[in-house]
Design a protein around this motif. Structure first.
Motif, PDB file in Angstrom:
ATOM      1  N   ASN A 280       5.977  11.679  -1.580  1.00 49.46           N
ATOM      2  CA  ASN A 280       6.701  10.407  -1.591  1.00 49.46           C
ATOM      3  C   ASN A 280       7.527  10.217  -0.331  1.00 49.46           C
ATOM      4  OD1 ASN A 280       5.615  10.001  -4.082  1.00 49.46           O
ATOM      5  ND2 ASN A 280       7.546   9.943  -5.201  1.00 49.46           N
ATOM      6  N   LEU A 281       8.056  11.322   0.221  1.00 48.85           N
ATOM      7  CA  LEU A 281       8.892  11.221   1.413  1.00 48.85           C
ATOM      8  C   LEU A 281       8.140  10.568   2.568  1.00 48.85           C
ATOM      9  CD1 LEU A 281      11.512  11.797   2.908  1.00 48.85           C
ATOM     10  CD2 LEU A 281      10.634  14.090   3.431  1.00 48.85           C
ATOM     11  N   VAL A 282       6.846  10.850   2.672  1.00 53.61           N
ATOM     12  CA  VAL A 282       6.035  10.245   3.741  1.00 53.61           C
ATOM     13  C   VAL A 282       6.058   8.723   3.617  1.00 53.61           C
ATOM     14  CG1 VAL A 282       3.734  10.062   4.742  1.00 53.61           C
ATOM     15  CG2 VAL A 282       4.556  12.268   3.875  1.00 53.61           C
ATOM     16  N   PHE A 283       5.868   8.233   2.397  1.00 60.85           N
ATOM     17  CA  PHE A 283       5.832   6.788   2.185  1.00 60.85           C
ATOM     18  C   PHE A 283       7.221   6.166   2.348  1.00 60.85           C
ATOM     19  CE2 PHE A 283       2.185   8.409  -0.271  1.00 60.85           C
ATOM     20  CZ  PHE A 283       1.179   7.725   0.386  1.00 60.85           C
ATOM     21  N   TYR A 284       8.266   6.882   1.958  1.00 62.24           N
ATOM     22  CA  TYR A 284       9.623   6.383   2.174  1.00 62.24           C
ATOM     23  C   TYR A 284       9.887   6.196   3.666  1.00 62.24           C
ATOM     24  CZ  TYR A 284      10.648   7.865  -2.672  1.00 62.24           C
ATOM     25  OH  TYR A 284      10.653   8.026  -4.029  1.00 62.24           O
ATOM     26  N   LEU A 285       9.509   7.192   4.448  1.00 63.48           N
ATOM     27  CA  LEU A 285       9.730   7.115   5.893  1.00 63.48           C
ATOM     28  C   LEU A 285       8.931   5.972   6.519  1.00 63.48           C
ATOM     29  CD1 LEU A 285       9.690  10.933   6.734  1.00 63.48           C
ATOM     30  CD2 LEU A 285      11.651   9.392   6.980  1.00 63.48           C
ATOM     31  N   LYS A 286       7.694   5.798   6.071  1.00 65.49           N
ATOM     32  CA  LYS A 286       6.866   4.727   6.624  1.00 65.49           C
ATOM     33  C   LYS A 286       7.436   3.353   6.244  1.00 65.49           C
ATOM     34  CE  LYS A 286       3.332   5.087   8.438  1.00 65.49           C
ATOM     35  NZ  LYS A 286       2.988   5.129   9.894  1.00 65.49           N
ATOM     36  N   GLU A 287       7.876   3.222   5.003  1.00 68.93           N
ATOM     37  CA  GLU A 287       8.425   1.943   4.562  1.00 68.93           C
ATOM     38  C   GLU A 287       9.738   1.625   5.275  1.00 68.93           C
ATOM     39  OE1 GLU A 287       8.813  -1.638   2.341  1.00 68.93           O
ATOM     40  OE2 GLU A 287       7.120  -0.315   2.785  1.00 68.93           O
TER      41      GLU A 287
ATOM     42  N   LEU B 112       0.824  -1.210   0.000  1.00 69.33           N
ATOM     43  CA  LEU B 112       0.000   0.000   0.000  1.00 69.33           C
ATOM     44  C   LEU B 112       0.857   1.259   0.000  1.00 69.33           C
ATOM     45  CD1 LEU B 112      -2.874  -1.016   2.439  1.00 69.33           C
ATOM     46  CD2 LEU B 112      -3.017  -0.703  -0.041  1.00 69.33           C
ATOM     47  N   PHE B 113       1.976   1.241   0.731  1.00 68.20           N
ATOM     48  CA  PHE B 113       2.880   2.386   0.700  1.00 68.20           C
ATOM     49  C   PHE B 113       3.412   2.586  -0.723  1.00 68.20           C
ATOM     50  CE2 PHE B 113       4.073   1.429   5.394  1.00 68.20           C
ATOM     51  CZ  PHE B 113       2.933   2.096   5.814  1.00 68.20           C
ATOM     52  N   GLY B 114       3.733   1.477  -1.393  1.00 65.90           N
ATOM     53  CA  GLY B 114       4.214   1.571  -2.770  1.00 65.90           C
ATOM     54  C   GLY B 114       3.161   2.112  -3.710  1.00 65.90           C
ATOM     55  N   ILE B 115       1.921   1.635  -3.571  1.00 64.19           N
ATOM     56  CA  ILE B 115       0.833   2.123  -4.426  1.00 64.19           C
ATOM     57  C   ILE B 115       0.607   3.613  -4.205  1.00 64.19           C
ATOM     58  CG2 ILE B 115      -1.678   2.053  -4.718  1.00 64.19           C
ATOM     59  CD1 ILE B 115      -0.347  -0.101  -6.258  1.00 64.19           C
ATOM     60  N   GLY B 116       0.781   4.072  -2.958  1.00 60.39           N
ATOM     61  CA  GLY B 116       0.635   5.497  -2.679  1.00 60.39           C
ATOM     62  C   GLY B 116       1.591   6.335  -3.501  1.00 60.39           C
ATOM     63  N   ILE B 117       2.793   5.809  -3.749  1.00 64.56           N
ATOM     64  CA  ILE B 117       3.766   6.508  -4.588  1.00 64.56           C
ATOM     65  C   ILE B 117       3.400   6.369  -6.062  1.00 64.56           C
ATOM     66  CG2 ILE B 117       6.169   6.393  -5.387  1.00 64.56           C
ATOM     67  CD1 ILE B 117       7.006   5.890  -2.532  1.00 64.56           C
TER      68      ILE B 117
ATOM     69  N   LEU C  15      16.557   3.299  -3.686  1.00 64.45           N
ATOM     70  CA  LEU C  15      17.686   3.972  -3.041  1.00 64.45           C
ATOM     71  C   LEU C  15      17.231   4.785  -1.831  1.00 64.45           C
ATOM     72  CD1 LEU C  15      20.692   4.676  -3.074  1.00 64.45           C
ATOM     73  CD2 LEU C  15      20.153   6.579  -4.607  1.00 64.45           C
ATOM     74  N   ALA C  16      16.072   5.420  -1.944  1.00 62.09           N
ATOM     75  CA  ALA C  16      15.554   6.218  -0.830  1.00 62.09           C
ATOM     76  C   ALA C  16      15.330   5.349   0.398  1.00 62.09           C
ATOM     77  CB  ALA C  16      14.252   6.905  -1.241  1.00 62.09           C
ATOM     78  N   ILE C  17      14.790   4.147   0.210  1.00 65.08           N
ATOM     79  CA  ILE C  17      14.550   3.249   1.346  1.00 65.08           C
ATOM     80  C   ILE C  17      15.869   2.824   1.975  1.00 65.08           C
ATOM     81  CG2 ILE C  17      13.535   1.064   2.075  1.00 65.08           C
ATOM     82  CD1 ILE C  17      11.549   3.276   1.209  1.00 65.08           C
ATOM     83  N   VAL C  18      16.848   2.469   1.131  1.00 70.94           N
ATOM     84  CA  VAL C  18      18.147   2.028   1.644  1.00 70.94           C
ATOM     85  C   VAL C  18      18.810   3.143   2.451  1.00 70.94           C
ATOM     86  CG1 VAL C  18      20.475   1.313   0.991  1.00 70.94           C
ATOM     87  CG2 VAL C  18      18.502   0.335  -0.194  1.00 70.94           C
TER      88      VAL C  18
END
Length: 245
Positions: A150-157, A26-31, A67-70
């Motif tokens: 997108n930053l919100v979803f990166y942080l959550k993931e 769901l976080f991915g779909i949000g992006i 890369l953002a997640i890493v």
């Protein structure tokens, strides 16, 4: 065949449970639900070397998401940031993310959003033919990283992975799933083009026009729903902080 309980007892990471995989997806779909960026991919299919150039943009987009997640995971571990539900950092992320998404959602429902995104799309339309394939990879990556929500979803993931700490292999698997889901909707136009052998130019043109002029309210509604979800999460975490204090 072993039961789920026996698999868990053998040490299968909790992160691979259906609930957490669903959360990551769901976080991915949000992006992925980004009409402006889907429109850019669609426009690339209407020019020269359509599949090569469209996939170059998507490749840059996908690489930047992974890369953002890493990077966020490395920073989280280096600075010992606690992202457990009810901890200060997680509450702050949820509440700030909720504010950002609600603000975005309200803006997307105004006429100004329509005019602004239409103008941006028209500028991109005029410039896309001049970009090389490598430049499109860089543009795709930059577009992902510079999209504020997108930053919100990166942080959550990243928080999801840090909290569960399943090990390097599971981290890679779930990050791969997140990256695939974050690119899924951008991949639909190239896949449709490939399956049809390029015979869907007219429908794609209509889709591009719809994405430019009609999709703002969908983005707005989705942003408001996600903002409300983060707000509930943040308030619940704040309540847990108060009780613990």
């Amino acid at each position: 065949m072993p039961s789920l309980l026996s698999l868990v007892s053998l040490g299968v990471p909790a992160l691979l449970s259906p609930a957490l995989i669903t959360q990551s997806s769901l976080f991915g779909i949000g992006i992925a639900f980004s009409p402006l960026h889907i429109a850019v991919v669609t426009l690339l299919l209407l020019g020269r070397s359509p599949l090569q150039r469209a996939m170059a943009y998507v490749a840059g987009w996908a690489a930047a998401n992974a890369l953002a997640i890493v990077v966020l995971m490395v920073l989280g571990e280096a600075f010992a940031i606690s992202l457990s539900h009810g901890e200060r950092e997680q509450v702050l992320i949820d509440l700030l993310g909720a504010g950002a998404l609600v603000g975005l959602g309200l803006y997307q429902l105004t006429p100004q959003a329509n005019l602004g995104e239409e103008g941006m799309a028209l500028r991109l339309m005029n410039q896309l033919p001049d970009f090389s394939t490598f430049t499109l990879v860089l543009i795709g990556a930059t577009s992902a990283l510079l999209t504020p929500e997108n930053l919100v979803f990166y942080l959550k993931e990243a928080g999801l992975l840090l909290l569960n700490d399943p090990g390097l292999t599971a981290d890679a698997e779930v990050t791969g799933l997140f990256t695939l889901m974050a690119s899924s909707l951008l991949l639909l136009p190239p896949l449709a083009w490939l399956v049809s052998g390029g015979a869907i130019r007219e429908p794609i043109t209509r889709l591009e026009d719809w994405l430019q002029h009609k999709a703002e309210w969908l983005v707005g509604v989705l942003a408001l729903v996600l903002g409300a979800y983060l707000l509930v999460e943040g308030l619940h975490g704040l309540n847990l902080m108060t009780i613990a204090g």
